[in-house]
Scaffold this motif. Structure first.
Motif, PDB file in Angstrom:
ATOM      1  N   HIS B  25       0.835  -1.204   0.000  1.00  0.00           N
ATOM      2  CA  HIS B  25       0.000   0.000   0.000  1.00  0.00           C
ATOM      3  C   HIS B  25       0.863   1.244   0.000  1.00  0.00           C
ATOM      4  O   HIS B  25       1.944   1.259   0.578  1.00  0.00           O
ATOM      5  CB  HIS B  25      -0.882   0.030   1.241  1.00  0.00           C
ATOM      6  CG  HIS B  25      -2.114  -0.807   1.109  1.00  0.00           C
ATOM      7  ND1 HIS B  25      -3.038  -0.613   0.114  1.00  0.00           N
ATOM      8  CD2 HIS B  25      -2.563  -1.843   1.833  1.00  0.00           C
ATOM      9  CE1 HIS B  25      -4.008  -1.503   0.244  1.00  0.00           C
ATOM     10  NE2 HIS B  25      -3.742  -2.275   1.277  1.00  0.00           N
ATOM     11  N   ALA B  26       0.350   2.285  -0.634  1.00  0.00           N
ATOM     12  CA  ALA B  26       1.037   3.569  -0.569  1.00  0.00           C
ATOM     13  C   ALA B  26       0.327   4.515   0.394  1.00  0.00           C
ATOM     14  O   ALA B  26       0.961   5.382   0.984  1.00  0.00           O
ATOM     15  CB  ALA B  26       1.110   4.195  -1.961  1.00  0.00           C
ATOM     16  N   HIS B  27      -0.996   4.330   0.571  1.00  0.00           N
ATOM     17  CA  HIS B  27      -1.736   5.235   1.445  1.00  0.00           C
ATOM     18  C   HIS B  27      -1.254   5.057   2.881  1.00  0.00           C
ATOM     19  O   HIS B  27      -1.185   3.942   3.393  1.00  0.00           O
ATOM     20  CB  HIS B  27      -3.231   4.934   1.355  1.00  0.00           C
ATOM     21  CG  HIS B  27      -4.064   6.025   1.943  1.00  0.00           C
ATOM     22  ND1 HIS B  27      -4.099   6.261   3.288  1.00  0.00           N
ATOM     23  CD2 HIS B  27      -4.862   6.957   1.364  1.00  0.00           C
ATOM     24  CE1 HIS B  27      -4.907   7.292   3.513  1.00  0.00           C
ATOM     25  NE2 HIS B  27      -5.382   7.724   2.364  1.00  0.00           N
ATOM     26  N   ALA B  34      -1.687  -1.695   8.567  1.00  0.00           N
ATOM     27  CA  ALA B  34      -0.905  -2.908   8.316  1.00  0.00           C
ATOM     28  C   ALA B  34       0.140  -3.098   9.417  1.00  0.00           C
ATOM     29  O   ALA B  34       0.365  -4.216   9.888  1.00  0.00           O
ATOM     30  CB  ALA B  34      -0.230  -2.816   6.956  1.00  0.00           C
ATOM     31  N   PHE B  35       0.753  -1.988   9.830  1.00  0.00           N
ATOM     32  CA  PHE B  35       1.749  -2.067  10.907  1.00  0.00           C
ATOM     33  C   PHE B  35       1.112  -2.630  12.179  1.00  0.00           C
ATOM     34  O   PHE B  35       1.695  -3.484  12.859  1.00  0.00           O
ATOM     35  CB  PHE B  35       2.330  -0.668  11.157  1.00  0.00           C
ATOM     36  CG  PHE B  35       2.906  -0.473  12.517  1.00  0.00           C
ATOM     37  CD1 PHE B  35       4.130  -1.018  12.840  1.00  0.00           C
ATOM     38  CD2 PHE B  35       2.216   0.254  13.480  1.00  0.00           C
ATOM     39  CE1 PHE B  35       4.667  -0.849  14.109  1.00  0.00           C
ATOM     40  CE2 PHE B  35       2.738   0.425  14.744  1.00  0.00           C
ATOM     41  CZ  PHE B  35       3.963  -0.132  15.059  1.00  0.00           C
ATOM     42  N   GLU B  97       5.346   7.683  -4.310  1.00  0.00           N
ATOM     43  CA  GLU B  97       4.691   6.391  -4.086  1.00  0.00           C
ATOM     44  C   GLU B  97       3.177   6.507  -4.206  1.00  0.00           C
ATOM     45  O   GLU B  97       2.456   5.965  -3.391  1.00  0.00           O
ATOM     46  CB  GLU B  97       4.981   5.857  -2.687  1.00  0.00           C
ATOM     47  CG  GLU B  97       6.418   5.854  -2.302  1.00  0.00           C
ATOM     48  CD  GLU B  97       6.637   5.193  -0.973  1.00  0.00           C
ATOM     49  OE1 GLU B  97       5.648   4.982  -0.243  1.00  0.00           O
ATOM     50  OE2 GLU B  97       7.784   4.885  -0.670  1.00  0.00           O
ATOM     51  N   ASP B  98       2.700   7.264  -5.184  1.00  0.00           N
ATOM     52  CA  ASP B  98       1.256   7.488  -5.225  1.00  0.00           C
ATOM     53  C   ASP B  98       0.481   6.191  -5.410  1.00  0.00           C
ATOM     54  O   ASP B  98       0.920   5.275  -6.093  1.00  0.00           O
ATOM     55  CB  ASP B  98       0.936   8.474  -6.352  1.00  0.00           C
ATOM     56  CG  ASP B  98       1.480   9.847  -6.021  1.00  0.00           C
ATOM     57  OD1 ASP B  98       1.190  10.338  -4.919  1.00  0.00           O
ATOM     58  OD2 ASP B  98       2.233  10.403  -6.839  1.00  0.00           O
TER      59      ASP B  98
ATOM     60  N   GLN D  23      -9.616  -8.284   5.033  1.00  0.00           N
ATOM     61  CA  GLN D  23     -10.606  -7.285   4.611  1.00  0.00           C
ATOM     62  C   GLN D  23     -10.137  -5.874   4.945  1.00  0.00           C
ATOM     63  O   GLN D  23     -10.292  -4.952   4.154  1.00  0.00           O
ATOM     64  CB  GLN D  23     -11.947  -7.559   5.304  1.00  0.00           C
ATOM     65  CG  GLN D  23     -12.672  -8.780   4.770  1.00  0.00           C
ATOM     66  CD  GLN D  23     -13.051  -8.599   3.323  1.00  0.00           C
ATOM     67  OE1 GLN D  23     -13.631  -7.597   2.945  1.00  0.00           O
ATOM     68  NE2 GLN D  23     -12.694  -9.568   2.494  1.00  0.00           N
ATOM     69  N   THR D  24      -9.576  -5.714   6.154  1.00  0.00           N
ATOM     70  CA  THR D  24      -9.090  -4.404   6.572  1.00  0.00           C
ATOM     71  C   THR D  24      -8.099  -3.855   5.558  1.00  0.00           C
ATOM     72  O   THR D  24      -8.131  -2.675   5.207  1.00  0.00           O
ATOM     73  CB  THR D  24      -8.392  -4.508   7.939  1.00  0.00           C
ATOM     74  OG1 THR D  24      -9.299  -5.085   8.853  1.00  0.00           O
ATOM     75  CG2 THR D  24      -7.956  -3.154   8.446  1.00  0.00           C
ATOM     76  N   LEU D  25      -7.220  -4.739   5.097  1.00  0.00           N
ATOM     77  CA  LEU D  25      -6.159  -4.269   4.214  1.00  0.00           C
ATOM     78  C   LEU D  25      -6.602  -4.156   2.771  1.00  0.00           C
ATOM     79  O   LEU D  25      -5.968  -3.473   1.984  1.00  0.00           O
ATOM     80  CB  LEU D  25      -4.948  -5.200   4.322  1.00  0.00           C
ATOM     81  CG  LEU D  25      -4.264  -5.135   5.682  1.00  0.00           C
ATOM     82  CD1 LEU D  25      -3.125  -6.131   5.750  1.00  0.00           C
ATOM     83  CD2 LEU D  25      -3.737  -3.732   5.935  1.00  0.00           C
TER      84      LEU D  25
END
Lengths: 491, 101, 243, 89
Positions: B25-27, B34-35, B97-98, D23-25
């Protein structure tokens, strides 16, 4: 004199390396920048005394253990200081003191950035001291996070979207690195039932290989090893000069130190040759790619930051060079020596770059002509630091490269010699670019400001230490030998 | 296989899932999520693996408590950096990293 | 392309880790004698640390093993962890300090939220106090209590009853630092007379831990609220963006 | 039968954890992602209960799901205020 000596050896200095910086951080935040500035010098001088005392104590009495809470491992956490830890602590204290003096002049008393610089910097020094002393895998994770957040906070002192992006990139890299490390810790604990570094060692199997891969990857990200260096140049190049010096000279060394400890204690039985050669290969990539990019930079501080990317590469040559019995100790000494001399030289260089920026009002290398006349001591400092970074005699960098070359010859790994030669030439090329420009005549439309004497003075002292490391190598190496993993050294 | 080991393996899978999200992911908000998922995975491994024999081990409980607090500190700091970046640049991604969409 | 590669790498890592863990306990019969011997040793070690904690619990000053680990056996971790919390606040303040000041938008609460806050906040303070007290002998303690306290603070903030906390004044800073400072002073104070850092005398251990926990609860609550309140508020109209 | 029930329960928790994390990701809606993350935190608390770690269950519910959730929701609310993106590169 002998009284002083006896006293230095008799005191348990370990609490003195942790308490004062943390207390300084607390008071600096509570009482504001004015009192923080007043307290800075006494605390930093005390830190240097404590680090020197500990070094002397380790040299005379051997490695020191401090069982926190009196419990001892594995129930409690133990602090441990051998020659390597004492040297890293001493480097932190010495560079910390110089950067502290510099910052007193750099951040004027009413500079808004000073409000948070002092508590963050004090926390950073406390965190690094804690990391060097810790002998517990999970506690090391906490110190890594402490150090990482302090460092990111310092990068965030600069304003603007670019600084925010640099800080975020740094934070994400640091968090990813520490989580990879933490997963390794979880697996070690689940497997071995203890967190105390002393007495732990991995068996050679699939799980151990995965643990080594995870923890090494995590710490390599934090050390900015090629090709994971993407976060370093914007963070180190964009921060205020004293912050750049702390980050580039000290913070990346802390994760490297942890990597050394893990590889030569915990991982040793499970390591294979290809893994060490692979790390060396990445190191070589760092030397060549980092130097090449340093050569392309237009901004002075970005050049110095890319030089750090390159110099980190030499540290990782230690791993392949130390994997053969002949030359292992030379490789170990050389790698650690490189960490030390790069620390002093790079801190001096970033500090003097800050003074040059102050004098010229910009950082564009092409327009630095005339600085040689305006800032003679500053340019001399830059030249001295360059001598050490290039590895020319009689500097500390020379001793480091000499030892690494010796190790390469002894173990017959001539390809690393080639890498070091090319790297030396490239570093000479990018550093001479700056020096040559500075000694060109002053362009007509240029105005210079005279920087406070403290800016150049503290950088000059650091560059002298980088040089002195080459002249007093014997004492330093004797300290490094205390508790070292390789001890077949001939006197 | 005991419950502890079962949760440890779940933790490993969560970690790798989070790792994939973190890299891909870039956002920035998604990377922060995620972290946190990676962190939870780590914590499950820490407790589950140590308790795979079936007996309770209080040491990893204390470690994970520390870990949770560290994670919330880092999350809060990252979120505020992200929000300030949004205020100043209008972007929620790092330069270069858009998000592809 | 890179996306698939990353996915494959993560999948591979997951597979190998899962496989390595799956193999850990139950494979005694398949491996050589040496392996099974090691297996036994590993099992013995795993029993080791919990047993050690249980054996020293009566010297720790508390009866709940997790609290004993957190605030006595491994108190140093916890001390540094409060440092991490403080650093998050310091980092937030540094970011907000570097940014240009912005107008404050006071938030107005609806009647329902106001009534809820009226009821919930005193209750939450009570719960926090209970959790703190309970931590000595059963699950609970400074962190959970601090988090509940912070929850009360967040509610107050949402209902507009909490004044702007930034930049923090002296007393707020003192509150943020209290837990860390008390912890640090005790950690260093017990070294008088040649003891190690954090080596509480056995008789005073319970009291010292309670003092640390109480001050930590307050500080953790304040820190967590500050992290919530410290966020930049959304701008009313999009200013000229700059890179 | 008595052995099967806890097994089913554990499997259910583990699979739901993984599914919600996925799902979250992967969801496109940020707000939904944050809500799913809060559910994830509550499920983690359940997992801690199953691992006989009530301290962690409490902390996870209060800090992991509660406070982190509040911080994330606040941030999503912030990002929903439209901003003209500045020039890049």
């Amino acid at each position: 004199m002998s009284h002083l000596h006896a006293w230095l050896v008799a005191v348990d200095w370990i609490p003195w390396l942790l308490g004062p910086p943390l207390a300084h951080a607390t008071l600096a935040f509570l009482l504001g920048p004015r009192l923080a500035r007043l307290l800075a010098l006494p605390v930093l001088v005390l830190g240097l005394v404590a680090a020197s005392g500990l070094a002397l104590r380790v040299l005379e009495l051997g490695p020191q253990v401090h069982a926190l809470g009196g419990w001892g491992a594995p129930l409690g956490i133990e602090l441990y200081a051998d020659g390597l830890a004492a040297l890293m602590l001493w480097m932190t204290a010495a560079i910390g003191l110089a950067v502290g003096c510099y910052s007193l002049a750099f951040f004027s008393a009413d500079d808004r950035r000073g409000t948070y610089f002092w508590p963050l910097a004090a926390f950073l020094i406390g965190a690094m001291n804690a990391l060097y002393l810790s002998a517990d895998l999970f506690n090391l994770y906490v110190t890594l996070e402490l150090m990482g957040l302090a460092a990111v906070g310092l990068v965030a002192l600069s304003s603007g979207a670019a600084a925010l992006a640099a800080a975020l990139r740094y934070l994400l890299a640091a968090l990813l690195g520490s989580l990879l490390y933490l997963l390794g810790v979880a697996l070690v604990y689940g497997n071995q039932g203890s967190l105390a570094l002393a007495g732990l060692s991995l068996e050679a199997n699939l799980l151990s290989s995965l643990i080594i891969a995870l923890m090494t990857l995590g710490l390599a990200i934090k050390t900015a090893l090629f090709p994971l260096h993407f976060w370093l140049p914007p963070a180190h190049g964009g921060a205020p000069a004293p912050v750049s010096a702390l980050l580039s000279a000290l913070v990346i060394k802390a994760s490297f130190y942890l990597l050394l400890r893990l590889w030569f204690e915990l991982f040793l039985p499970a390591i294979n040759l290809p893994a060490a050669q692979f790390l060396g290969l990445l190191g070589a990539g760092a030397i060549l790619w980092g130097s090449w990019l340093a050569l392309q930079q237009r901004e002075l501080k970005m050049l110095v930051a890319y030089s750090t990317v390159a110099q980190v590469g030499y540290l990782f040559l230690l791993f392949p060079l130390a994997s053969f019995a002949p030359g292992a100790e030379a490789a170990w000494n050389g790698g650690v020596y490189h960490a030390l001399s790069h620390g002093f030289a790079k801190a001096a260089m970033f500090l003097v770059a800050g003074a040059m920026l102050f004098a010229a009002g910009h950082g564009e290398i092409r327009r630095l002509g005339g600085l040689g006349q305006q800032l003679p001591l500053g340019m001399f400092t830059f030249a001295l630091a360059s001598v050490s970074l290039m590895g020319l005699p009689p500097s500390g960098g020379f001793i480091a490269k000499w030892l690494l070359l010796e190790a390469a010859l002894a173990s017959g790994q001539w390809w690393w010699i080639l890498v070091m030669m090319v790297g030396g030439l490239l570093s000479a090329a990018y550093l001479f670019r700056v020096l040559r420009q500075a000694f060109l005549p002053t362009p007509a439309d240029t105005r210079f400001r005279r920087p406070p004497a403290m800016l150049v003075g503290s950088a000059f002292l650091l560059s002298l230490v980088a040089l002195g490391l080459g002249l007093w190598a014997n004492g330093t190496l004797a300290l490094l030998r205390v508790g070292a993993p390789f001890t077949e050294m001939t006197p | 296989m005991t419950g502890g080991l079962f949760y440890a393996i779940t933790g490993v899978l969560l970690f790798c899932l989070g790792l994939y999200g973190f890299i891909q992911h870039a956002h920035l908000l998604r990377r922060i999520l995620a972290f946190n998922i990676m962190g939870s995975g780590c914590f499950l491994v820490l407790v589950g693996l140590a308790q795979r024999g079936g007996q309770v081990d209080p040491v990893p409980h204390a470690l994970v408590l520390t870990g949770i607090v560290v994670a919330v500190s880092a999350t809060a700091f990252a979120l505020i950096l992200m929000r300030q970046l949004y205020v100043e640049s209008g972007h929620c991604t790092l330069p270069g990293e858009d998000e592809e969409s | 392309m890179t996306r698939t590669l990353i996915a494959l790498l993560c999948l591979g890592l997951a597979g190998m880790l899962g496989w390595a863990l799956w193999q850990l306990p139950g494979d005694v019969g398949l491996k050589s004698d040496l392996q099974s011997e090691l297996q036994g040793q590993v099992q013995a070690d795993i029993v080791g640390l919990p047993a050690l904690v249980a054996a020293h619990l009566d010297q720790s000053g508390v009866r709940h093993p997790v609290t004993a680990v957190l605030l006595n056996f491994r108190a140093y971790d916890t001390l540094l962890e409060i440092g991490v919390l403080l650093l998050a606040v310091l980092g937030v303040l540094a970011v907000r300090h570097a940014a240009a000041p912005e107008p404050v938008h006071p938030q107005r609460a609806g009647a329902v939220l106001a009534a809820l806050v009226h009821l919930a906040v005193p209750l939450m303070v009570l719960v926090a106090g209970y959790l703190l007290w309970a931590g000595a002998h059963q699950p609970g303690g400074a962190f959970q209590a601090g988090a509940v306290l912070a929850g009360a603070g967040v509610l107050l903030r949402l209902s507009g009853r909490l004044p702007a906390l930034l930049p923090p004044g002296f007393w707020l800073r003192a509150g943020l630092l209290l837990g860390f400072a008390v912890f640090l002073v005790i950690a260093l104070g017990v070294t008088r007379g040649g003891h190690e850092l954090l080596a509480y005398p056995v008789q005073q251990a319970g009291g010292l831990i309670l003092a640390i926990e109480a001050s930590l609860t307050l500080s953790i609550g304040l820190i967590l609220v500050s992290l919530f309140v410290g966020a930049p508020s959304p701008p009313e109209h999009g200013g000229e963006a700059s890179e | 039968m008595n052995d099967i029930l806890p097994w089913l329960y554990d499997s259910l928790i583990a699979l739901t954890l993984l599914w919600i994390a996925w799902q979250t990701l992967s969801t496109r809606d940020l707000f939904k992602a944050v809500l799913l993350f809060i559910v994830f935190g509550l499920l983690m608390a359940l997992a801690w209960v199953r691992l006989q770690a009530p301290d962690l269950a409490l902390a996870e519910a209060a800090i992991g799901a509660g406070l982190t959730g509040a911080l994330l929701l606040d941030a999503v609310g912030h990002l929903r205020v439209p901003r003209r993106p500045g020039p890049r590169k």
